[in-house]
Write a protein that holds these residues in place. Structure first.
Motif, PDB file in Angstrom:
ATOM      1  N   SER A 139       0.851  -1.192   0.000  1.00 45.53           N
ATOM      2  CA  SER A 139       0.000   0.000   0.000  1.00 45.53           C
ATOM      3  C   SER A 139       0.885   1.239   0.000  1.00 45.53           C
ATOM      4  N   TRP A 140       0.297   2.367  -0.406  1.00 44.89           N
ATOM      5  CA  TRP A 140       1.054   3.610  -0.550  1.00 44.89           C
ATOM      6  C   TRP A 140       0.474   4.702   0.341  1.00 44.89           C
ATOM      7  N   ARG A 141       1.365   5.538   0.869  1.00 45.00           N
ATOM      8  CA  ARG A 141       0.952   6.725   1.610  1.00 45.00           C
ATOM      9  C   ARG A 141       1.758   7.923   1.115  1.00 45.00           C
ATOM     10  N   SER A 142       1.098   9.057   1.051  1.00 40.79           N
ATOM     11  CA  SER A 142       1.789  10.295   0.715  1.00 40.79           C
ATOM     12  C   SER A 142       2.508  10.811   1.954  1.00 40.79           C
TER      13      SER A 142
ATOM     14  N   GLU B 292       3.296  12.320  10.732  1.00 38.21           N
ATOM     15  CA  GLU B 292       4.126  11.161  11.035  1.00 38.21           C
ATOM     16  C   GLU B 292       4.731  10.542   9.782  1.00 38.21           C
ATOM     17  N   ASP B 293       3.984  10.550   8.675  1.00 33.48           N
ATOM     18  CA  ASP B 293       4.523   9.965   7.446  1.00 33.48           C
ATOM     19  C   ASP B 293       5.737  10.749   6.949  1.00 33.48           C
ATOM     20  N   LEU B 294       5.662  12.077   7.008  1.00 26.69           N
ATOM     21  CA  LEU B 294       6.802  12.888   6.586  1.00 26.69           C
ATOM     22  C   LEU B 294       7.987  12.680   7.527  1.00 26.69           C
ATOM     23  N   SER B 295       7.722  12.604   8.821  1.00 29.15           N
ATOM     24  CA  SER B 295       8.804  12.370   9.782  1.00 29.15           C
ATOM     25  C   SER B 295       9.483  11.030   9.525  1.00 29.15           C
ATOM     26  N   LEU B 296       8.681  10.008   9.232  1.00 32.39           N
ATOM     27  CA  LEU B 296       9.253   8.695   8.946  1.00 32.39           C
ATOM     28  C   LEU B 296      10.051   8.723   7.651  1.00 32.39           C
ATOM     29  N   TYR B 297       9.516   9.393   6.634  1.00 29.70           N
ATOM     30  CA  TYR B 297      10.218   9.514   5.352  1.00 29.70           C
ATOM     31  C   TYR B 297      11.604  10.141   5.564  1.00 29.70           C
TER      32      TYR B 297
ATOM     33  N   HIS C 288       8.315  21.900  -6.974  1.00 35.16           N
ATOM     34  CA  HIS C 288       7.245  20.956  -6.691  1.00 35.16           C
ATOM     35  C   HIS C 288       7.814  19.592  -6.317  1.00 35.16           C
ATOM     36  N   THR C 289       7.197  18.964  -5.337  1.00 33.66           N
ATOM     37  CA  THR C 289       7.686  17.674  -4.853  1.00 33.66           C
ATOM     38  C   THR C 289       6.517  16.755  -4.521  1.00 33.66           C
ATOM     39  N   LEU C 290       6.770  15.463  -4.620  1.00 32.99           N
ATOM     40  CA  LEU C 290       5.880  14.433  -4.091  1.00 32.99           C
ATOM     41  C   LEU C 290       6.753  13.404  -3.385  1.00 32.99           C
ATOM     42  N   ARG C 291       6.296  12.966  -2.222  1.00 34.85           N
ATOM     43  CA  ARG C 291       7.039  11.966  -1.450  1.00 34.85           C
ATOM     44  C   ARG C 291       6.096  10.828  -1.088  1.00 34.85           C
ATOM     45  N   TYR C 292       6.592   9.611  -1.204  1.00 30.98           N
ATOM     46  CA  TYR C 292       5.767   8.436  -0.946  1.00 30.98           C
ATOM     47  C   TYR C 292       6.466   7.467  -0.003  1.00 30.98           C
ATOM     48  N   LEU C 293       5.641   6.744   0.741  1.00 34.01           N
ATOM     49  CA  LEU C 293       6.090   5.587   1.509  1.00 34.01           C
ATOM     50  C   LEU C 293       5.286   4.380   1.050  1.00 34.01           C
TER      51      LEU C 293
ATOM     52  N   ILE D 106      10.139   6.913  -1.668  1.00 34.07           N
ATOM     53  CA  ILE D 106      10.400   7.402  -3.024  1.00 34.07           C
ATOM     54  C   ILE D 106      10.086   8.894  -3.076  1.00 34.07           C
ATOM     55  N   GLY D 107      11.034   9.684  -3.592  1.00 30.75           N
ATOM     56  CA  GLY D 107      10.848  11.123  -3.677  1.00 30.75           C
ATOM     57  C   GLY D 107      10.965  11.635  -5.101  1.00 30.75           C
ATOM     58  N   TRP D 108      10.090  12.591  -5.446  1.00 28.87           N
ATOM     59  CA  TRP D 108      10.085  13.224  -6.769  1.00 28.87           C
ATOM     60  C   TRP D 108      10.146  14.735  -6.594  1.00 28.87           C
ATOM     61  N   ALA D 109      10.834  15.402  -7.518  1.00 33.11           N
ATOM     62  CA  ALA D 109      10.980  16.854  -7.416  1.00 33.11           C
ATOM     63  C   ALA D 109      11.178  17.441  -8.807  1.00 33.11           C
TER      64      ALA D 109
END
Length: 293
Positions: free
Chosen positions: A113-116, A121-126, A144-149, A160-163
Motif C-alpha cells: 500500500s502507498w501513503r503520501s 508522522e509519514d513525513l517524519s518517517l520519510y 514541486h515535490t511528491l514523497r511516498y512511503l 520514493i521522492g520526486w521533485a
C-alpha cells in the motif's frame, strides 16, 4: 554605477537592476530572514509555478548561487537550519521492526500500500528513513515535490521522492531535442526521482515498486499541482549502483552527466559522474516538450 551583469540562473536572466533590487531587499529586510527575502523577490518578479505558487525554493537556490559568486551577501541563517535540517544534530533515527518483511511474509505484490509523505508522522518517517539508511540522506528539494512511503502489513518497504528536474543536462536535453527556449518553457513537465530507498531484500521488489509508483505519479502530480509531467528523469551514481531496478522497469539510459553540479560556474568536474535515466510517460512527450519557444 551598477556593475554590468547578465547571468542565467534557475532559468531566469539576472541583470544589474535585479542585483540592485536584491541588495536593497537584503539591507531593508535582512532581519526578517532569507525566506522572507526569497518570497518577497518572487512577488516582485511575479516568479511563480504553473499553479500560481511562488518559486520560493528556486529563488533561494538562485540567491545562494549569487552569494557563491560574490555578488551579494545574504543575512545569516535563522534558527540554525540548513536545507531543512537543524545544524549540530546527527541523522534522524527511526525504530523499525526487527523482522523486516520478506518472502512469503510480504504477500508480494498484493499487500503493498502507498501513503503520501506530505506531513505529520509519514513525513517524519520519510525523513528519518532517508537520514538513517540512504547514503545521501534527506534534503529538502527545490520546487514541486511528491514523497511516498510504500508499506506491507504496516511495515515500511520503501521511500520514493520526486521533485523538479535539473536545469541543464546535456544527455537529457539531446535525448529530448529541445531548444534552450523550449527547455525554459517546458522544464516543469519533467519530474526527477531524487530519492529511492528500498528497505527489505526481496527479489524484483525495487523495480516492481518503482513501476507501481510511476503508474500513480502523473495523476497525483496533476491533482496537487494542476498539470502532469510527461517525462521522468533520475541520476544513478554508478560507483555505487548499476541502475538495475531502473533498467528492469524499462527506463532508458540516455548517457552520463558531466559531473559539474547545480551551481558550477567554472565548467569543470567537481561531482561524481552519474548515469542519466529517462522514462517517458507519454508517447508524444517530445512533441509536448519541444512545443513553443
Amino acid at each position: 554605477m551598477p556593475t554590468s551583469v547578465a547571468l542565467i540562473l534557475r532559468g531566469r536572466r539576472i541583470e544589474s537592476e535585479d542585483l540592485e533590487l536584491i541588495r536593497s531587499l537584503i539591507v531593508a529586510k535582512g532581519r526578517r530572514g532569507r525566506c522572507y527575502i526569497s518570497r518577497e523577490l518572487c512577488r516582485r518578479w511575479n516568479w511563480t509555478q504553473p499553479d500560481g505558487s511562488l518559486k520560493d525554493a528556486a529563488c533561494r537556490a538562485l540567491l545562494l548561487s549569487l552569494e557563491d559568486r560574490g555578488l551579494i551577501r545574504l543575512p545569516k541563517r535563522r534558527r540554525g537550519v540548513i536545507h531543512g535540517r537543524p545544524q549540530g544534530r546527527g541523522p534522524r533515527q527511526v525504530e523499525l521492526p526487527l523482522a523486516e518483511p520478506s518472502g512469503p511474509d510480504l504477500g508480494f505484490p498484493a499487500a503493498v500500500s502507498w501513503r503520501s509523505a506530505r506531513e505529520g508522522e509519514d513525513l517524519s518517517l520519510y525523513k528519518a528513513l532517508l537520514d538513517s539508511r540512504h547514503y545521501l540522506g534527506y534534503q529538502r528539494a527545490v520546487g514541486h515535490t511528491l514523497r511516498y512511503l510504500a508499506y506491507a502489513h504496516d511495515r515500511p518497504l520503501a521511500a520514493i521522492g520526486w521533485a523538479a528536474a535539473a536545469q541543464k543536462v546535456a544527455a537529457r536535453d539531446q535525448f529530448i531535442g529541445w531548444s534552450p527556449g523550449q527547455r525554459l518553457k517546458n522544464l516543469h513537465l519533467v519530474a526527477c526521482n531524487t530519492r529511492y530507498l528500498i528497505i527489505p531484500r526481496v527479489p524484483h521488489l525495487a523495480s516492481h515498486l518503482l513501476a507501481a509508483n510511476i503508474r500513480r505519479l502523473a495523476a497525483d502530480w496533476k491533482s496537487r499541482y494542476g498539470y502532469a509531467p510527461v517525462l521522468l528523469e533520475t541520476y544513478v551514481d554508478t560507483t555505487r549502483f548499476a541502475g538495475t531496478c531502473y533498467k528492469a522497469a524499462n527506463w532508458i539510459q540516455a548517457g552520463f552527466t558531466q559531473g559539474r553540479g547545480k551551481y558550477d560556474r567554472h565548467t569543470r568536474r567537481t561531482k561524481t559522474v552519474k548515469a542519466v535515466f529517462l522514462y517517458p510517460l507519454r508517447k508524444d512527450f517530445r512533441d509536448i516538450l519541444t512545443d513553443g519557444e
